[in-house]
Write a protein that holds these residues in place. Structure first.
Motif, PDB file in Angstrom:
ATOM      1  N   GLN A   9       0.168  -6.687   0.135  1.00 19.08           N
ATOM      2  CA  GLN A   9      -0.593  -6.567  -1.102  1.00 19.08           C
ATOM      3  C   GLN A   9      -1.826  -7.477  -1.072  1.00 19.08           C
ATOM      4  OE1 GLN A   9       0.594  -8.622  -4.737  1.00 19.08           O
ATOM      5  NE2 GLN A   9       0.481  -6.673  -5.861  1.00 19.08           N
ATOM      6  N   ALA A  64      -4.446  -5.875   1.040  1.00 21.35           N
ATOM      7  CA  ALA A  64      -5.098  -4.744   0.372  1.00 21.35           C
ATOM      8  C   ALA A  64      -6.149  -5.230  -0.621  1.00 21.35           C
ATOM      9  CB  ALA A  64      -4.053  -3.877  -0.341  1.00 21.35           C
ATOM     10  N   TRP A  80      -9.098  -6.701   1.455  1.00 18.87           N
ATOM     11  CA  TRP A  80      -9.846  -5.636   2.120  1.00 18.87           C
ATOM     12  C   TRP A  80     -10.749  -4.918   1.120  1.00 18.87           C
ATOM     13  CZ3 TRP A  80     -10.265  -0.326   1.628  1.00 18.87           C
ATOM     14  CH2 TRP A  80     -10.922   0.325   2.679  1.00 18.87           C
ATOM     15  N   THR A  81     -10.230  -4.640  -0.068  1.00 19.00           N
ATOM     16  CA  THR A  81     -11.034  -3.969  -1.096  1.00 19.00           C
ATOM     17  C   THR A  81     -12.201  -4.854  -1.516  1.00 19.00           C
ATOM     18  OG1 THR A  81      -9.038  -2.835  -1.861  1.00 19.00           O
ATOM     19  CG2 THR A  81     -10.944  -2.814  -3.336  1.00 19.00           C
ATOM     20  N   GLN A  91      -3.282   1.179  -4.405  1.00 16.66           N
ATOM     21  CA  GLN A  91      -3.023   0.412  -3.189  1.00 16.66           C
ATOM     22  C   GLN A  91      -2.437  -0.977  -3.450  1.00 16.66           C
ATOM     23  OE1 GLN A  91      -6.050   0.998  -4.439  1.00 16.66           O
ATOM     24  NE2 GLN A  91      -7.637  -0.328  -3.606  1.00 16.66           N
ATOM     25  N   PHE A  92      -2.594  -1.504  -4.686  1.00 15.16           N
ATOM     26  CA  PHE A  92      -2.043  -2.824  -4.993  1.00 15.16           C
ATOM     27  C   PHE A  92      -0.677  -2.738  -5.673  1.00 15.16           C
ATOM     28  CE2 PHE A  92      -6.766  -3.312  -6.143  1.00 15.16           C
ATOM     29  CZ  PHE A  92      -7.137  -3.479  -4.818  1.00 15.16           C
ATOM     30  N   GLY A 112       0.058  -1.714  -0.340  1.00 15.86           N
ATOM     31  CA  GLY A 112      -0.671  -1.967   0.898  1.00 15.86           C
ATOM     32  C   GLY A 112       0.175  -1.938   2.156  1.00 15.86           C
ATOM     33  N   VAL A 120      -0.913   0.757   4.829  1.00 19.92           N
ATOM     34  CA  VAL A 120      -2.156   0.404   5.515  1.00 19.92           C
ATOM     35  C   VAL A 120      -1.900  -0.723   6.511  1.00 19.92           C
ATOM     36  CG1 VAL A 120      -4.461  -0.576   5.210  1.00 19.92           C
ATOM     37  CG2 VAL A 120      -3.632   1.163   3.635  1.00 19.92           C
TER      38      VAL A 120
END
Length: 259
Positions: free
Chosen positions: A190, A193, A196-197, A231-232, A239, A242
């Motif tokens: 998490q 993610a 990365w965002t 994604q979170f 995450g 990914v």
């Protein structure tokens, strides 16, 4: 994570610590693969589970002096909140690196993992007077999630900790002004993610601003994007998918992090 490979790492230690070491070492190699490195500096820290520590706050951190591409499950250093080495490692720990991490791990109960970078895009946006602006697909997924903390110099002074925590509140994406990016999360995937965002948002903002004025995203649309982004969210893996894909990529390149 590859369970058969985990037998290569400290076979006498608790299996949960072994798993944490493998996950964190893989993450360091992912950062190296993505170019999120700053020579031997910056850190990713991971709190060990209570099943390992009996409830004490203990953490894994990279050995100071090694590049991320040299970090392995075996050479990660186990430390306490004061940065004291607990596992007999002969490697040093960078006090400037752990001061910020210790404050967050100690002050935010959900901060299982903390990541900090000095990427070009991240530092550039951190130095920008307006900071991160709501102008792209990725900033729209961080609505209400970004905190700012003013620059106080090299982070070696513990008295900065309370001010940092006040700046952060409960926001998991943090821009350290004039300094870089930071993210914390309930799990390592998490946290990755989120970072990365945030990193992508900074990269695209830097590219956009180099060409001219950006089209703003409205508050209503950004708020909806953040609600819609999964994604979170722990209910959607937070995450993990990914992160697993990137671990597989690292494995194909060099799986020596498992040693």
């Amino acid at each position: 994570m590859n369970t058969t490979a985990s037998t290569l790492v400290h076979p006498t230690i608790h299996p949960d610590e072994r798993a944490a070491r493998l996950q964190l070492a893989a993450c360091y190699r992912i950062f190296a693969m993505l170019g999120w490195t700053e020579m031997i500096y910056n850190h990713i820290t991971l709190r060990l589970p209570d099943s390992v520590t009996g409830g004490d706050k203990q953490f894994l951190i990279n050995p100071f002096g090694l590049h991320y591409s040299e970090v392995t499950a075996g050479n990660l250093v186990k430390i306490d909140l004061q940065g004291r080495v607990l596992d007999g490692s002969t490697h040093a720990v960078n006090p400037a690196g752990f001061t910020v991490h210790a404050a967050i791990h100690d002050g935010l109960p959900g901060a299982h993992c903390v990541m900090h970078t000095h990427t070009t895009a991240g530092v550039a946006v951190a130095c920008l007077e307006g900071g991160l602006q709501q102008t792209n697909f990725y900033t729209a997924q961080l609505h209400g999630m970004v905190a700012y903390h003013d620059f106080e110099g090299i982070t070696i002074h513990a008295d900065e900790g309370p001010r940092l925590l006040q700046s952060i509140g409960e926001r998991q994406a943090v821009i350290l002004r004039n300094h870089g990016l930071l993210a914390w999360g309930h799990t390592l995937p998490q946290t990755f993610a989120i970072l990365w965002t945030l990193q992508r948002a900074c990269e695209i903002q830097m590219a956009t601003f180099s060409m001219g004025r950006a089209i703003p995203v409205s508050e209503a649309v950004a708020a909806r994007c953040t609600r819609d982004a999964l994604q979170f969210n722990p209910n959607h893996g937070a995450g993990q998918d990914v992160f697993d894909a990137l671990v597989r990529q690292v494995d194909r390149i060099d799986d020596s992090y498992k040693n």
